[in-house]
Enzyme design. Structure first.
Site, PDB file in Angstrom:
ATOM      1  N   GLN A  17      61.234  53.020  57.960  1.00 34.03           N
ATOM      2  CA  GLN A  17      61.347  51.934  58.937  1.00 34.03           C
ATOM      3  C   GLN A  17      62.787  51.444  59.001  1.00 34.03           C
ATOM      4  O   GLN A  17      63.386  51.117  57.978  1.00 34.03           O
ATOM      5  CB  GLN A  17      60.439  50.751  58.615  1.00 34.03           C
ATOM      6  CG  GLN A  17      60.474  49.720  59.760  1.00 34.03           C
ATOM      7  CD  GLN A  17      59.658  48.483  59.514  1.00 34.03           C
ATOM      8  OE1 GLN A  17      60.005  47.680  58.638  1.00 34.03           O
ATOM      9  NE2 GLN A  17      58.588  48.300  60.283  1.00 34.03           N
TER      10      GLN A  17
ATOM     11  N   CYS B  84      59.610  41.678  62.278  1.00 33.06           N
ATOM     12  CA  CYS B  84      60.008  40.814  61.160  1.00 33.06           C
ATOM     13  C   CYS B  84      60.681  39.545  61.681  1.00 33.06           C
ATOM     14  O   CYS B  84      61.628  39.624  62.472  1.00 33.06           O
ATOM     15  CB  CYS B  84      60.959  41.563  60.233  1.00 33.06           C
ATOM     16  SG  CYS B  84      61.532  40.569  58.825  1.00 33.06           S
TER      17      CYS B  84
ATOM     18  N   MET C  13      56.850  46.632  53.694  1.00 31.52           N
ATOM     19  CA  MET C  13      56.992  45.257  53.197  1.00 31.52           C
ATOM     20  C   MET C  13      58.331  45.120  52.483  1.00 31.52           C
ATOM     21  O   MET C  13      58.587  45.822  51.495  1.00 31.52           O
ATOM     22  CB  MET C  13      55.833  44.919  52.256  1.00 31.52           C
ATOM     23  CG  MET C  13      54.486  44.825  52.949  1.00 31.52           C
ATOM     24  SD  MET C  13      53.088  44.576  51.816  1.00 31.52           S
ATOM     25  CE  MET C  13      52.792  46.267  51.268  1.00 31.52           C
TER      26      MET C  13
ATOM     27  N   ASN D 165      47.723  45.935  62.582  1.00 27.27           N
ATOM     28  CA  ASN D 165      47.632  45.320  61.260  1.00 27.27           C
ATOM     29  C   ASN D 165      47.615  43.812  61.410  1.00 27.27           C
ATOM     30  O   ASN D 165      47.736  43.268  62.502  1.00 27.27           O
ATOM     31  CB  ASN D 165      48.768  45.780  60.346  1.00 27.27           C
ATOM     32  CG  ASN D 165      50.066  45.038  60.580  1.00 27.27           C
ATOM     33  OD1 ASN D 165      50.586  45.016  61.699  1.00 27.27           O
ATOM     34  ND2 ASN D 165      50.601  44.432  59.541  1.00 27.27           N
ATOM     35  N   GLY D 166      47.440  43.138  60.275  1.00 22.23           N
ATOM     36  CA  GLY D 166      47.398  41.682  60.262  1.00 22.23           C
ATOM     37  C   GLY D 166      46.046  41.172  59.790  1.00 22.23           C
ATOM     38  O   GLY D 166      45.043  41.313  60.489  1.00 22.23           O
ATOM     39  N   GLY D 167      45.990  40.630  58.584  1.00 22.71           N
ATOM     40  CA  GLY D 167      44.780  39.981  58.095  1.00 22.71           C
ATOM     41  C   GLY D 167      43.651  40.897  57.696  1.00 22.71           C
ATOM     42  O   GLY D 167      42.557  40.424  57.354  1.00 22.71           O
TER      43      GLY D 167
END
Length: 350
Positions: free
Chosen positions: A85, A115, A33, A226-228
Site C-alpha cells: 500500500q 487514512c 494498518m 471493510n469497517g467494523g
C-alpha cells in the site's frame, strides 16, 4: 451537486475494458494498518492462513523511492500473497514507487485514499484525496502504465460534509475508467477535522448498504469492503453482496480468527496448522531475525493477542510484554509464555 473536476487527463475507457482478470472474487484480506502490519506481523498472520491477501502498512511514495528499501519494503517469500500500500498524491512519484514495489516482488499495488491521520493531511493525501477523485484517477493511470501487477484503491465512502452518494460514485467512476483493478471501501466517512484516527474508526456510522449499492452499480468490477467486521460469519454474509472483505483490528487483536479463513471463506480442504507448529515456526523466525541484528520485541509485539479470550491469556501477554524488551531476549521467552498458558489449561482440565 459535485464540485467541478480538475483538468486531469483521465483515460476514456469503458468498464468492460478495465475489468480485472487477475483479481479474484470472494477474497479475504487483512487490512493495511500503520505501525502494525509490518513484515513480522505479516509473517505471523501467514501462519494461520495460506490464502488471505496480506497488506503492508502504508508506505509513503517518497520513502519507497529514497529510503532504505530492504528495511521499508523487504519481506519474506512466505508472506505471499502480499500487497504494497502506497501513500501519496503525485502520479509521477507513485508510478516510480509502484515500479519499485513490483520489482521487489509485491503482487499488488494499492493506493491509500482512506487514512485521515494528521500526517497524511499535512501532505494532502490519504483520505484528503476523496475530495479530488481526478487526482486519484491520474495516479491510478500512471501506476497502471508503470506496472503489470494489479493496481487498486482503498477509500472511505466520503469525508467531512460530502454527500456519500455523490462522492463515492465520483471516485469509483474515475478510478475504474483509469484502469483500477479493484476498489476497497471502508464503509464509514472520515472527518478530517475534529476526530482522531482512532475516533475515525469508531464514531462515524457504518453504512454497508452504501457499499452494496456501489457494487450493484459496478457489477463487472471488484468491490471489496471493510469497517467494523468482527467475525468470519459476518465476513461471509458481506460476501453475498460484495467481492471481498477486509478485517483489520479484529484479526490483529485475535489472530486465531484467521485459522478458519481458508476453510470458511475460500473453501479450503487442508487442515489448519496446529498452535504448536505455529509457535515453533515463530520461534525459528524470531531467532533468525535476532541473528540478523533484530530484537525479540519486533516480532513478539504482534503475537500478544494470540490467545485472546483463552485461559492463561493474561499470563501470556505479561511474559511477552515484559520480557521481550529485555537485553538478550530470545525465542526462549515465547516458549516460556507458551508453557505458562499450557500449564493454566492443564490445571483447568485437571
Amino acid at each position: 451537486m459535485s464540485k467541478p473536476r480538475e483538468n486531469w487527463n483521465v483515460p476514456q475507457v469503458t468498464e468492460k475494458t478495465v475489468t480485472s482478470k487477475n483479481y479474484k472474487r470472494n477474497l479475504f484480506a487483512v487490512a493495511p494498518m500503520i505501525d502494525w502490519t509490518d513484515r513480522h506481523c505479516r509473517f505471523f498472520h501467514r501462519q494461520f492462513t495460506r490464502q488471505a491477501l496480506l497488506y503492508t502498512e502504508m508506505i509513503v511514495a517518497d520513502a519507497a523511492i529514497h529510503g532504505d528499501r530492504d528495511r521499508i519494503l523487504g519481506f519474506a517469500e512466505a508472506e505471499h500473497p502480499v500487497a504494497l500500500q502506497l501513500g501519496g498524491s503525485d502520479p509521477v512519484k507513485l508510478a516510480e514507487a509502484a515500479r519499485i514495489g513490483e520489482a521487489t516482488g509485491y503482487q499488488e499495488i494499492n493506493l491509500n485514499v482512506g487514512c485521515p491521520s494528521d500526517r497524511v493531511q499535512s501532505g494532502t493525501f490519504g483520505a484528503c484525496l476523496m475530495k479530488t477523485p481526478a487526482v486519484v484517477a491520474a495516479s491510478v493511470q500512471a501506476m497502471k502504465q508503470a506496472v503489470a501487477v494489479p493496481v487498486t484503491v482503498k477509500c472511505r465512502i466520503g469525508v467531512d460534509e460530502q454527500d456519500t452518494q455523490v462522492a463515492l460514485d465520483d471516485l469509483a467512476d474515475d478510478v475504474f475508467k483509469a484502469g483500477a483493478d479493484a476498489l476497497w471501501v471502508h464503509a464509514r466517512k472520515a472527518w478530517l477535522k475534529g476526530l482522531s484516527p482512532k475516533e475515525n474508526r469508531e464514531i462515524p456510522p457504518l453504512d454497508y448498504d452504501r457499499v452494496y449499492r456501489l457494487k450493484q452499480k459496478h457489477p463487472n468490477q471488484f468491490i471489496g469492503m471493510n469497517g467494523g467486521i468482527q467475525t468470519l460469519d459476518e465476513a461471509r454474509e458481506h460476501l453475498s453482496h460484495v467481492d471481498g472483505v477486509m478485517l483489520g483490528r479484529a484479526a490483529y487483536h485475535n489472530p486465531m480468527l484467521l485459522l478458519d479463513v481458508d476453510r470458511i471463506i475460500h473453501g479450503g480442504k487442508d487442515a489448519p496448522r496446529s498452535i504448536d507448529s505455529i509457535i515453533e515456526r515463530m520461534c525459528a523466525y524470531t531467532d533468525a531475525h535476532i541473528e540478523r541484528g533484530g530484537r525479540l520485541s519486533h516480532v513478539a509485539r504482534h503475537m500478544v493477542g494470540l490467545f485472546h479470550g483463552a485461559p492463561g491469556a493474561r499470563r501470556w501477554r505479561q511474559i511477552l510484554s515484559t520480557e521481550a524488551n529485555q537485553a538478550g531476549a530470545s525465542s526462549a521467552v515465547i516458549r516460556r509464555a507458551y508453557e505458562a498458558i499450557q500449564s493454566v489449561s492443564a490445571d483447568e482440565a485437571a
